[in-house]
Motif scaffolding. Structure first.
Motif, PDB file in Angstrom:
ATOM      1  N   ASP A   1       0.842  -1.186   0.000  1.00 49.95           N
ATOM      2  CA  ASP A   1       0.000   0.000   0.000  1.00 49.95           C
ATOM      3  C   ASP A   1       0.885   1.248   0.000  1.00 49.95           C
ATOM      4  N   ALA A   2       0.441   2.248  -0.740  1.00 53.63           N
ATOM      5  CA  ALA A   2       1.150   3.516  -0.726  1.00 53.63           C
ATOM      6  C   ALA A   2       1.039   4.136   0.654  1.00 53.63           C
ATOM      7  N   MET A   3       2.137   4.689   1.118  1.00 48.89           N
ATOM      8  CA  MET A   3       2.101   5.223   2.466  1.00 48.89           C
ATOM      9  C   MET A   3       3.283   6.149   2.745  1.00 48.89           C
ATOM     10  N   VAL A   4       3.251   6.692   3.956  1.00 41.59           N
ATOM     11  CA  VAL A   4       4.325   7.534   4.463  1.00 41.59           C
ATOM     12  C   VAL A   4       4.967   6.769   5.626  1.00 41.59           C
ATOM     13  N   ILE A   5       6.258   6.544   5.518  1.00 43.94           N
ATOM     14  CA  ILE A   5       6.962   5.698   6.484  1.00 43.94           C
ATOM     15  C   ILE A   5       8.005   6.525   7.213  1.00 43.94           C
ATOM     16  N   GLN A   6       7.974   6.435   8.520  1.00 47.75           N
ATOM     17  CA  GLN A   6       8.961   7.151   9.324  1.00 47.75           C
ATOM     18  C   GLN A   6       9.815   6.168  10.108  1.00 47.75           C
ATOM     19  N   ASN A   7      11.101   6.437  10.113  1.00 45.87           N
ATOM     20  CA  ASN A   7      12.034   5.613  10.870  1.00 45.87           C
ATOM     21  C   ASN A   7      13.004   6.482  11.656  1.00 45.87           C
ATOM     22  N   PRO A   8      13.365   6.059  12.848  1.00 48.23           N
ATOM     23  CA  PRO A   8      12.764   4.943  13.577  1.00 48.23           C
ATOM     24  C   PRO A   8      11.454   5.367  14.241  1.00 48.23           C
ATOM     25  N   ARG A   9      10.731   4.462  14.833  1.00 48.93           N
ATOM     26  CA  ARG A   9       9.527   4.832  15.570  1.00 48.93           C
ATOM     27  C   ARG A   9       9.884   5.522  16.885  1.00 48.93           C
TER      28      ARG A   9
ATOM     29  N   VAL B   1      21.014  14.525  15.672  1.00 49.46           N
ATOM     30  CA  VAL B   1      20.166  13.371  15.372  1.00 49.46           C
ATOM     31  C   VAL B   1      19.407  13.642  14.074  1.00 49.46           C
ATOM     32  N   THR B   2      19.191  12.584  13.317  1.00 45.12           N
ATOM     33  CA  THR B   2      18.453  12.683  12.058  1.00 45.12           C
ATOM     34  C   THR B   2      17.275  11.731  12.075  1.00 45.12           C
ATOM     35  N   LEU B   3      16.120  12.251  11.710  1.00 44.87           N
ATOM     36  CA  LEU B   3      14.925  11.438  11.557  1.00 44.87           C
ATOM     37  C   LEU B   3      14.604  11.351  10.066  1.00 44.87           C
ATOM     38  N   SER B   4      14.078  10.223   9.656  1.00 46.08           N
ATOM     39  CA  SER B   4      13.843  10.042   8.224  1.00 46.08           C
ATOM     40  C   SER B   4      12.375   9.779   7.906  1.00 46.08           C
ATOM     41  N   CYS B   5      12.015  10.122   6.698  1.00 46.53           N
ATOM     42  CA  CYS B   5      10.664   9.931   6.198  1.00 46.53           C
ATOM     43  C   CYS B   5      10.751   9.535   4.733  1.00 46.53           C
ATOM     44  N   SER B   6       9.987   8.534   4.369  1.00 45.05           N
ATOM     45  CA  SER B   6       9.906   8.159   2.955  1.00 45.05           C
ATOM     46  C   SER B   6       8.451   7.980   2.574  1.00 45.05           C
ATOM     47  N   GLN B   7       8.162   8.161   1.291  1.00 43.23           N
ATOM     48  CA  GLN B   7       6.780   8.048   0.835  1.00 43.23           C
ATOM     49  C   GLN B   7       6.727   7.351  -0.523  1.00 43.23           C
ATOM     50  N   THR B   8       5.673   6.582  -0.684  1.00 43.49           N
ATOM     51  CA  THR B   8       5.451   5.884  -1.945  1.00 43.49           C
ATOM     52  C   THR B   8       4.252   6.463  -2.691  1.00 43.49           C
TER      53      THR B   8
ATOM     54  N   PHE C   1      16.791  23.283  13.841  1.00 42.05           N
ATOM     55  CA  PHE C   1      16.103  22.311  13.000  1.00 42.05           C
ATOM     56  C   PHE C   1      16.409  22.596  11.531  1.00 42.05           C
ATOM     57  N   GLN C   2      16.837  21.541  10.841  1.00 37.81           N
ATOM     58  CA  GLN C   2      17.134  21.644   9.428  1.00 37.81           C
ATOM     59  C   GLN C   2      16.451  20.475   8.711  1.00 37.81           C
ATOM     60  N   SER C   3      16.377  20.603   7.401  1.00 39.91           N
ATOM     61  CA  SER C   3      15.754  19.521   6.640  1.00 39.91           C
ATOM     62  C   SER C   3      16.458  19.346   5.299  1.00 39.91           C
ATOM     63  N   ARG C   4      16.391  18.142   4.802  1.00 41.84           N
ATOM     64  CA  ARG C   4      16.945  17.803   3.491  1.00 41.84           C
ATOM     65  C   ARG C   4      15.943  16.941   2.734  1.00 41.84           C
ATOM     66  N   ARG C   5      15.871  17.174   1.442  1.00 44.32           N
ATOM     67  CA  ARG C   5      15.027  16.325   0.594  1.00 44.32           C
ATOM     68  C   ARG C   5      15.837  15.960  -0.641  1.00 44.32           C
ATOM     69  N   PRO C   6      16.544  14.847  -0.595  1.00 43.70           N
ATOM     70  CA  PRO C   6      17.417  14.475  -1.710  1.00 43.70           C
ATOM     71  C   PRO C   6      16.674  14.048  -2.970  1.00 43.70           C
ATOM     72  N   ASN C   7      15.458  13.573  -2.816  1.00 40.33           N
ATOM     73  CA  ASN C   7      14.643  13.176  -3.965  1.00 40.33           C
ATOM     74  C   ASN C   7      13.173  13.218  -3.564  1.00 40.33           C
ATOM     75  N   THR C   8      12.304  12.890  -4.493  1.00 35.07           N
ATOM     76  CA  THR C   8      10.858  12.982  -4.229  1.00 35.07           C
ATOM     77  C   THR C   8      10.423  12.120  -3.061  1.00 35.07           C
ATOM     78  N   SER C   9      11.066  10.972  -2.901  1.00 34.23           N
ATOM     79  CA  SER C   9      10.581   9.983  -1.939  1.00 34.23           C
ATOM     80  C   SER C   9      11.051  10.200  -0.519  1.00 34.23           C
ATOM     81  N   PHE C  10      12.171  10.854  -0.336  1.00 31.92           N
ATOM     82  CA  PHE C  10      12.766  10.937   1.002  1.00 31.92           C
ATOM     83  C   PHE C  10      12.872  12.372   1.504  1.00 31.92           C
ATOM     84  N   CYS C  11      12.699  12.497   2.805  1.00 33.45           N
ATOM     85  CA  CYS C  11      12.906  13.785   3.460  1.00 33.45           C
ATOM     86  C   CYS C  11      13.455  13.517   4.856  1.00 33.45           C
ATOM     87  N   PHE C  12      14.426  14.330   5.272  1.00 37.07           N
ATOM     88  CA  PHE C  12      15.081  14.136   6.555  1.00 37.07           C
ATOM     89  C   PHE C  12      14.911  15.367   7.433  1.00 37.07           C
ATOM     90  N   LEU C  13      14.800  15.110   8.719  1.00 35.35           N
ATOM     91  CA  LEU C  13      14.795  16.172   9.715  1.00 35.35           C
ATOM     92  C   LEU C  13      16.074  16.039  10.527  1.00 35.35           C
TER      93      LEU C  13
END
Lengths: 115, 113
Positions: B1-9, B19-26, B64-76
């Motif tokens: 299923d298409a979704m938004v995934i965050q790691n770690p929980r 510290v870096t938190l990650s997010c990916s989306q399909t 607080f900073q953020s990066r988005r290397p591509n459409t699918s991923f974004c980092f905090l």
């Protein structure tokens, strides 16, 4: 300033009864509204949305009513179940243009369902 | 299923340690958001990306900073976490400016020790 707020912090209902959660907003230019449900330790879950050109929208067991005259939004849950227990947020989006698209959240209200 | 995934929980970090938190989306959504949510409060928007364009909220601390290397991923990225930064961090996505399909991930609970 612009704000979206909920009238009451908690709501306790008997299982099987209908629940009504109310929300006031202050930005008359808002054109999109969403209700979210958030369970403990989880992200907000979309329930139902409504655009400003409508005054009512129904989903499965849920109805959202929008009264633009008094800037009031409500969420009605029919036959409330224990699984409906959660924090509920209303959110609004103004008429942003270009690259801006963001929601403003109201304060959450806790719905507690009594067995 | 298409979704938004965050790691770690759940993430525990030391005071002052980056510290870096990650997010990916399909979902292939072009807008990605980061929210901070403290206990019993509404989510507070920190910043968002519209495609590659970064939009910072006026009251978001420089920490607080953020990066988005591509459409699918974004980092905090939190450069020097303080005790007051302990919170749930939520990633969300949407299709374009109308806000359609606004979808949240399950969040990362950050603890600062």
């Amino acid at each position: 300033g612009e704000s979206v707020g909920l009238h009451l912090p908690t709501l306790s209902v008997q299982e099987g009864d209908n629940s009504i959660i109310n929300c006031a907003y202050s930005n008359s230019a808002s054109d999109y509204f969403i209700w979210y449900k958030q369970e403990s330790g989880k992200g907000p879950q979309f329930i139902i949305d409504i655009r400003s050109n409508m005054d009512k929208r129904q989903g499965q067991r849920v109805t959202v009513l929008l009264n633009k005259t008094v800037k009031h939004l409500s969420l009605q849950i029919a036959a409330t179940q224990p699984g409906d227990s959660a924090v509920y947020f209303c959110a609004e989006k103004g008429q942003y243009t270009g690259a801006n698209s963001k929601l403003t959240f109201g304060k959450g209200i806790t719905l507690s369902v009594r067995p | 299923d298409a979704m938004v995934i965050q790691n770690p929980r759940y993430q525990v970090t030391q005071f002052g340690k980056p510290v870096t938190l990650s997010c990916s989306q399909t979902l292939n959504h072009n807008v990605m958001y980061w929210y901070q949510q403290k206990s019993s409060q509404a989510p507070k928007l920190l910043f968002h990306y519209y495609d590659k364009d970064f939009n910072n909220e006026a009251d978001t601390p420089d920490n607080f900073q953020s990066r988005r290397p591509n459409t699918s991923f974004c980092f905090l990225d939190i450069r020097s976490p303080g005790l007051g930064d302990a919170a749930m961090y939520l990633c969300a996505t949407s299709r374009g400016t109308a806000g359609y399909g606004y979808t949240f991930g399950s969040g990362t609970r950050l603890t600062v020790v």
